[in-house]
Design a protein around this motif. Structure first.
Motif, PDB file in Angstrom:
ATOM      1  N   ASP A   1     -81.391 -63.708  28.964  1.00 42.43           N
ATOM      2  CA  ASP A   1     -81.680 -64.723  29.972  1.00 42.43           C
ATOM      3  C   ASP A   1     -80.453 -65.603  30.202  1.00 42.43           C
ATOM      4  O   ASP A   1     -79.497 -65.592  29.415  1.00 42.43           O
TER       5      ASP A   1
ATOM      6  N   LYS B   1     -80.823 -61.553  33.057  1.00 38.32           N
ATOM      7  CA  LYS B   1     -82.076 -61.571  33.830  1.00 38.32           C
ATOM      8  C   LYS B   1     -82.004 -62.741  34.814  1.00 38.32           C
ATOM      9  O   LYS B   1     -82.400 -63.862  34.514  1.00 38.32           O
TER      10      LYS B   1
ATOM     11  N   PRO C   1     -89.173 -60.707  40.205  1.00 34.02           N
ATOM     12  CA  PRO C   1     -89.391 -60.550  38.757  1.00 34.02           C
ATOM     13  C   PRO C   1     -88.345 -61.327  37.944  1.00 34.02           C
ATOM     14  O   PRO C   1     -88.642 -61.870  36.896  1.00 34.02           O
ATOM     15  N   ARG C   2     -87.113 -61.407  38.506  1.00 34.41           N
ATOM     16  CA  ARG C   2     -86.058 -62.147  37.776  1.00 34.41           C
ATOM     17  C   ARG C   2     -86.084 -63.609  38.249  1.00 34.41           C
ATOM     18  O   ARG C   2     -86.363 -63.868  39.414  1.00 34.41           O
TER      19      ARG C   2
ATOM     20  N   PRO D   1     -88.728 -69.691  38.931  1.00 32.57           N
ATOM     21  CA  PRO D   1     -89.134 -68.887  37.764  1.00 32.57           C
ATOM     22  C   PRO D   1     -89.346 -67.439  38.164  1.00 32.57           C
ATOM     23  O   PRO D   1     -89.569 -67.136  39.347  1.00 32.57           O
ATOM     24  N   GLY D   2     -89.241 -66.549  37.196  1.00 30.39           N
ATOM     25  CA  GLY D   2     -89.533 -65.140  37.470  1.00 30.39           C
ATOM     26  C   GLY D   2     -91.026 -64.973  37.747  1.00 30.39           C
ATOM     27  O   GLY D   2     -91.840 -65.773  37.278  1.00 30.39           O
ATOM     28  N   ARG D   3     -91.376 -63.952  38.515  1.00 34.82           N
ATOM     29  CA  ARG D   3     -92.782 -63.712  38.875  1.00 34.82           C
ATOM     30  C   ARG D   3     -93.591 -63.368  37.619  1.00 34.82           C
ATOM     31  O   ARG D   3     -93.090 -62.706  36.723  1.00 34.82           O
ATOM     32  N   THR D   4     -94.813 -63.860  37.537  1.00 35.34           N
ATOM     33  CA  THR D   4     -95.680 -63.461  36.411  1.00 35.34           C
ATOM     34  C   THR D   4     -97.004 -62.967  37.001  1.00 35.34           C
ATOM     35  O   THR D   4     -97.222 -63.062  38.214  1.00 35.34           O
ATOM     36  N   GLU D   5     -97.857 -62.480  36.100  1.00 33.94           N
ATOM     37  CA  GLU D   5     -99.185 -62.010  36.532  1.00 33.94           C
ATOM     38  C   GLU D   5     -99.875 -63.107  37.348  1.00 33.94           C
ATOM     39  O   GLU D   5    -100.318 -62.905  38.456  1.00 33.94           O
ATOM     40  N   LYS D   6     -99.851 -64.313  36.763  1.00 31.26           N
ATOM     41  CA  LYS D   6    -100.682 -65.338  37.426  1.00 31.26           C
ATOM     42  C   LYS D   6     -99.897 -66.080  38.492  1.00 31.26           C
ATOM     43  O   LYS D   6    -100.452 -66.846  39.259  1.00 31.26           O
TER      44      LYS D   6
ATOM     45  N   GLN E   1     -97.382 -65.310  41.615  1.00 31.15           N
ATOM     46  CA  GLN E   1     -96.583 -64.371  42.419  1.00 31.15           C
ATOM     47  C   GLN E   1     -95.836 -65.128  43.517  1.00 31.15           C
ATOM     48  O   GLN E   1     -94.743 -64.745  43.899  1.00 31.15           O
TER      49      GLN E   1
END
Ligand SMILES: Nc1nc2c(c(=O)[nH]1)N[C@H]1C(S)=C(S)[C@@H](COP(=O)(O)OP(=O)(O)OC[C@H]3O[C@@H](n4cnc5c(N)ncnc54)[C@H](O)[C@@H]3O)O[C@H]1N2
Ligand code: MOO
Ligand SMILES: [Mg+2]
Length: 639
Positions: free
Chosen positions: A226, A503, A572-573, A616-621, A623
């Motif tokens: 990171d 990243k 994602p990054r 921030p990078g994308r997460t499940e919760k 997008q």
């Protein structure tokens, strides 16, 4: 099979002659060679550069290197300076810039010349290759240089094609692998009838054995780390290089390596703050005899003393005379009597009772002698220079600046300011980075462009490492066949790659290495080639490293809070998203308005951007980041 009709062969003609360069003699052989080429002695030959230099080795080298590295010319013909006389140094200059000799050319010229005259023995001419340019020494005489050119003319197109063909070969490989590049028509070149011969040459010359493409890693061996970790690693190696004494005038933007104390007090005498009269407070309000005038700049000891009932006109900044203990501004006085000349005051009246010390700056009240003026670690600003001047400090100890060199890489890259060559683009990274460090009070060296072959990358890296503490390259760090930086660093320079991927978006293939070169530790920052990636990663890694090496206590740029202006789809990054900060009257936190399409090849996404939103990078919760979300914004330009 078509001949390489479409390819022109560019020539640089360099006349080496003291007398011609001083205008004492007319250069005949240079223009004659140009005329021969223009008339077609070489198929598709075109003279693009022509210059005349004195018989100075370094001067000759500089032009040869510039024409090769920056102008990317195919063939350079020098004429003159190949004889026995003391000033003849063209062969020495040539030998120092070529990478490999081309003795066949030299022998061909000698063979023909010796058939004409045994005096040809007195020529020390050589010829050779520097990167993809062929350099040939010709004699200085018009006749001799023409005969020599004629003797090699027949093979020049082939020689130039071999050299430049390597580019085409590599370029097409390069293009193929940069999936986002697709196939550029500029690179589809019909090979001549020597096809098998060419391939033979390719094989041995490009040092890229076909198996390597197959063996090439499908996955990068470098873990994705990171940003914070990457920054920490870079800063661990970005050490202070030492200190130096500078005159205070040169200290702007430098970091002080020791505390600075005032040599003299300010003011050095009790100084009046107002235009008015120096008086004795004990005389209270009422009439005063005017003794004369104390003006700024008069020596205190030349001031007359003051007795009760007397006063002295005084200007702002002037020393208050002995005896006087306060100043009354002229607005609080009245003129009672003046002399016949109608301007010398004789008597005035003080309208308000003055207080002791009124409107006087006592000695040292702004800055006392020996007081700490600027602390160690302070980054000297313009007003700090004023303080140094005031304090009587003539020279200061500062941390040394790191010498940083900037190097572009890529066969498709050409120097700006020239018409685009087929399949090329102009180098924007170098000028962006050179001026970016300048904007932040630093400077850097322009080390030109390395070509996509191991030996060119190595030569350029060595050149850069020899003259700088940190080498910053752009390009050649992703997964391509011709992304050679990491390989050359490790295989040829014994460097340690501390990280090879981060990243972050943009900037994923950012690479950081250190190596020992000529006994000294050097840093190598391999930034991505995409212009936006190179710029963004400079803010995150290059500038902090330069600040740390220059003694800055806090090497990172300024981060403020801002609110997003619209919904932003997350990557994602973690993304460093270019934006323009705008303050609105009703909210203390500024809005950060995106500059639009953020693809990292699009320099326009930096247009007027003064910050990078750190998303921030994308997460499940999460997008999509909703509008009006508060984010960190790294300031990247003067607000
Ligand atoms: N298979 C993969 N391909 C790529 C990946 C990956 O992970 N897998 N990463 C992509 C990302 S992200 C980036 S960033 C680029 C970086 O590639 P390089 O650092 O090797 O840069 P180059 O390939 O040499 O050039 C990239 C691009 O930029 C242009 N360029 C290069 N130098 C300059 C310059 N001085 N001035 C202007 N433009 C320059 C060059 O023409 C290319 O278009 O890799 C992706 N690929
Ligand atoms: O990392 Mo790259 O710079 O996203 O294109
Ligand atoms: Mg690449």
């Amino acid at each position: 099979m078509t001949s390489n009709e479409s390819t022109k062969i560019t020539f640089g003609i360099l006349t080496v002659s003291d007398s011609c360069s001083q205008g004492k003699a007319e250069d005949k052989s240079g223009p004659n060679l140009a005329a021969l080429i223009t008339k077609g002695i070489i198929h598709n030959g075109e003279v693009v550069l022509q210059e005349c230099v004195p018989d100075e080795k370094d001067h000759i080298k500089r032009v040869l290197e510039k024409w090769t590295d920056n102008e990317n010319v195919d063939v350079i013909l020098t004429t003159g300076g190949t004889g026995f006389s003391f000033r003849d140094v063209t062969p020495e200059a040539t030998r120092e810039v070529i990478h490999r000799e081309t003795s066949g050319m030299t022998i061909a010229m000698f063979k023909k010349s010796l058939d004409i005259t045994p005096l040809a023995m007195l020529s020390r001419a050589i010829s050779g290759i520097r990167y993809n340019t062929l350099i040939i020494n010709l004699p200085g005489s018009t006749k001799g240089s023409q005969e020599c050119l004629e003797s090699v003319a027949v093979s020049l197109p082939h020689a130039a094609a071999l050299l430049s063909d390597r580019i085409v070969q590599v370029k097409s490989t390069h293009q193929l692998l940069q999936s986002n590049m697709g196939n550029c028509p500029g690179h589809k070149r019909q090979h001549t009838h020597h096809d098998e011969h060419h391939h033979h040459h390719h094989h041995e010359n490009t040092k890229v054995d076909p198996t390597r493409v197959a063996r090439r890693a499908r996955e990068s061996p470098y873990p994705l780390i990171d940003v914070a970790t990457a920054q920490k690693i870079v800063l661990e190696h970005a050490e202070i290089l030492g200190t130096e004494m500078l005159t205070y005038v040169e200290a702007l933007d430098r970091v002080l390596a020791e505390d600075v104390f005032a040599k003299d007090p300010l003011p050095p005498f009790p100084a009046s703050i107002k235009d008015g009269y120096a008086v004795l407070a004990s005389d209270g309000a009422g009439k005063r005899q005017v003794l004369g005038t104390s003006v700024a700049g008069v020596k205190p000891e030349d001031q007359v003393g003051l007795q009760p009932g007397e006063c002295l006109r005084i200007n702002t900044g002037a020393p208050v005379p002995a005896g006087a203990d306060c100043v009354v501004q002229v607005e609080d006085t009245k003129l009672i009597q003046e002399a016949d000349d109608g301007k010398t005051e004789v008597e005035i009246e003080i309208l308000l009772p003055p207080k002791v010390g009124q409107d006087i700056r006592p000695i040292g009240s702004d800055m006392s002698q020996g007081q700490l003026v600027l602390p160690r670690g302070c980054v000297v600003s313009s007003s700090d220079l004023g303080l140094l001047a005031t304090a009587g400090v003539t020279s200061v100890l500062v941390y040394k600046f790191p010498v940083v060199s900037i190097l572009s890489t890529g066969n498709e890259i050409q120097e700006p300011g020239r018409p685009l060559e087929t399949g090329c683009i102009r180098d924007s990274n170098k000028i962006t980075l050179l001026s970016l460090v300048k904007e932040h009070g630093f400077s850097a060296l322009d080390l030109g462009i390395a070509r996509d072959d191991p030996q060119s990358v190595l030569m350029k890296l060595k050149e850069a490492l020899a003259c700088s503490d940190m080498v910053v390259t752009t390009g050649g760090v992703s997964m391509g066949e011709k992304d050679l930086l990491k390989e050359v660093l490790v295989a040829d320079l014994g460097a340690v790659i501390h990280f090879g991927r981060v990243k972050m978006k943009p900037g994923k293939p950012t690479t950081f290495a250190t190596c020992i070169f000529e006994g000294k530790k050097k840093l190598v920052l391999g930034l991505p080639g995409n212009p936006v990636s190179a710029t963004v990663t400079s803010h995150l890694y290059l500038l902090p490293a330069m600040r740390k090496m220059s003694g800055y206590a806090s090497p990172f740029g300024t981060v403020i809070k801002a609110t997003t202006d619209e919904d932003i789809v997350l990557d994602p990054r973690p993304e460093y998203h270019r934006a323009v900060l705008t303050w609105l009257p009703d909210s203390p936190v500024p809005k950060a308005v995106s500059t639009g399409n953020q693809i990292s090849s699009r320099l326009l996404s930096l247009l007027s951007a003064n910050c990078l939103m750190i998303l921030p990078g994308r997460t499940e919760k999460l997008q999509v980041l909703p509008a009006r979300t508060q984010v960190d914004a790294l300031i990247i330009a003067r607000l």
